[in-house]
Design an enzyme around this catalytic site. Structure first.
Site, PDB file in Angstrom:
ATOM      1  CG  HIS A   1       5.293   4.711  -4.885  1.00 46.30           C
ATOM      2  ND1 HIS A   1       5.887   3.950  -5.873  1.00 46.30           N
ATOM      3  CD2 HIS A   1       5.688   4.153  -3.708  1.00 46.30           C
ATOM      4  CE1 HIS A   1       6.626   3.010  -5.324  1.00 46.30           C
ATOM      5  NE2 HIS A   1       6.510   3.093  -4.000  1.00 46.30           N
ATOM      6  CD  GLU A   2       2.617   7.019 -11.670  1.00 52.10           C
ATOM      7  OE1 GLU A   2       2.918   6.253 -12.599  1.00 52.10           O
ATOM      8  OE2 GLU A   2       1.443   7.352 -11.428  1.00 52.10           O
ATOM      9  N   GLY A   3       5.652   3.713  -8.807  1.00 50.17           N
ATOM     10  CA  GLY A   3       6.362   2.436  -8.920  1.00 50.17           C
ATOM     11  C   GLY A   3       5.377   1.280  -8.886  1.00 50.17           C
ATOM     12  CG  HIS A   4       3.240   0.449  -5.254  1.00 51.03           C
ATOM     13  ND1 HIS A   4       3.357   1.554  -4.443  1.00 51.03           N
ATOM     14  CD2 HIS A   4       3.810  -0.572  -4.583  1.00 51.03           C
ATOM     15  CE1 HIS A   4       3.978   1.213  -3.326  1.00 51.03           C
ATOM     16  NE2 HIS A   4       4.272  -0.067  -3.384  1.00 51.03           N
TER      17      HIS A   4
ATOM     18  N   GLY B   1       8.707  -5.456  -8.636  1.00 48.29           N
ATOM     19  CA  GLY B   1       9.591  -4.382  -9.087  1.00 48.29           C
ATOM     20  C   GLY B   1      11.049  -4.769  -8.910  1.00 48.29           C
TER      21      GLY B   1
ATOM     22  CE  LYS C   1      12.916   0.831  -3.495  1.00 53.74           C
ATOM     23  NZ  LYS C   1      12.127   0.519  -2.315  1.00 53.74           N
TER      24      LYS C   1
ATOM     25  CB  SER D   1      10.702   3.851  -1.548  1.00 48.38           C
ATOM     26  OG  SER D   1      10.476   3.230  -0.304  1.00 48.38           O
TER      27      SER D   1
ATOM     28  N   GLY E   1       0.802  -1.225   0.000  1.00 44.93           N
ATOM     29  CA  GLY E   1       0.000   0.000   0.000  1.00 44.93           C
ATOM     30  C   GLY E   1       0.834   1.273   0.000  1.00 44.93           C
TER      31      GLY E   1
ATOM     32  CB  VAL F   1       8.953   3.890 -11.257  1.00 47.48           C
ATOM     33  CG1 VAL F   1       8.392   5.276 -11.541  1.00 47.48           C
ATOM     34  CG2 VAL F   1       8.355   2.865 -12.214  1.00 47.48           C
TER      35      VAL F   1
END
Ligand code: AMP
Length: 281
Positions: free
Chosen positions: A34-37, A147, A149, A185, A31, A176
């Protein structure tokens, strides 16, 4: 968009969708999206007929004294973002649902979990693998999206899927970043404005290491030392690790000859930030 908080309901939803011959994509998250998710969610929507996103802050992957209690939470905002993207189902179980009284069974993976973040966060990957396996068992996805990341996490999840013959395909998507290079993050929310200004130093150091290797430096100690020095020259930054590792075994390489991954973790204020770059062969 369906919001489900019970395992049995989640599983019967998945099964009914699959009975219609639809492919299910799955994005597990904690949860504070952000744009990464959202990049993972978009990819899942593209590849599959239906997409399930789970939002669950998994207590077993946090060590004592870590940030479980203060981990950012924004369920309402998250659900709004996912609805806008056209996600089919959000799974939001509670702790009692995922870890009922008497719970004692965990997934423990050898070797890969003992290095990098695993060395500084004992038990972390045991918690990650356990919850990922449980979520796979409840959602029964065809495809799951992670990701890069969290590079080590992506490697250990792929290994678990292979070792335990899980019927799901794992897809690993690019990192991202913010405009200044900081990897997005949920934990970036812990940074004060001053700390936030410092935070891109991790990515900058990793890029410096990658440049050294690309320029022909094969001396791992020299590359790691150069990155550490760059980071330690910044007051307020404490290095956890920066290592040049093999992309699959995650072991420190003897010679920095591509393909390798440079992975790092630093503490800045209340945040522990991680990042990595791949040096292609
Ligand atoms: P988390 O909510 O931190 O557990 O992350 C859920 C998923 O989103 C994991 O597979 C992460 O690797 C992925 N993710 C988190 N941040 C990023 C990012 N900046 N770029 C790409 N993927 C990310």
């Amino acid at each position: 968009m369906k919001v489900i908080d019970r395992k049995d309901e989640m599983r019967s939803w998945s099964r009914s969708v699959r009975a219609e011959g639809k492919r299910i994509g799955f994005v597990p998250t904690m949860g504070a999206l952000h744009e990464g998710h959202l990049s993972l969610v978009r990819k899942s929507l593209e590849d599959n007929d239906c997409t399930v996103v789970s939002i669950y802050v998994n207590p077993t992957q946090f060590g004592p004294g870590e940030d479980l209690e203060r981990y950012p939470r924004d369920l309402e905002g998250d659900i709004a973002k996912l609805g806008e993207l056209g996600v089919d189902c959000v799974f939001t179980p509670c702790d009692e649902e995922m870890y009922p009284a008497g719970f004692v069974t965990y997934v423990v993976q050898e070797r890969l979990t003992e290095v990098l973040c695993g060395a500084s966060r004992p038990g972390h990957f045991r918690g990650v693998l356990t919850i990922v396996l449980k979520l796979f068992n409840v959602v029964e996805p065809d495809n799951a999206y992670f990701g890069r990341k969290d590079y080590q996490q992506s490697v250990i999840v792929k290994r678990m899927v292979k070792d335990l013959d899980l019927p799901v395909r794992i897809h690993v998507m690019p990192v991202v970043r913010e405009a200044d290079g900081l990897a997005m993050s949920s934990r970036n929310a812990y940074l004060s404005p001053e700390e936030r200004a410092l935070a891109p130093c991790l990515y900058k150091a990793l890029l410096r290491g990658r440049e050294m290797i690309r320029n022909g430096c094969t001396d791992v100690d020299a590359v790691e030392e150069a990155m550490k020095k760059m980071l330690e020259s910044q007051p307020g930054v404490r290095v956890d690790y920066v290592n040049v590792v093999h992309p699959e075994t995650l072991q420190r390489v003897e010679q920095a000859v591509p393909p390798v991954v440079i992975a790092g973790a630093v503490y800045i204020g209340a945040a522990r930030l991680i990042d990595n770059v791949v040096v292609e062969g």
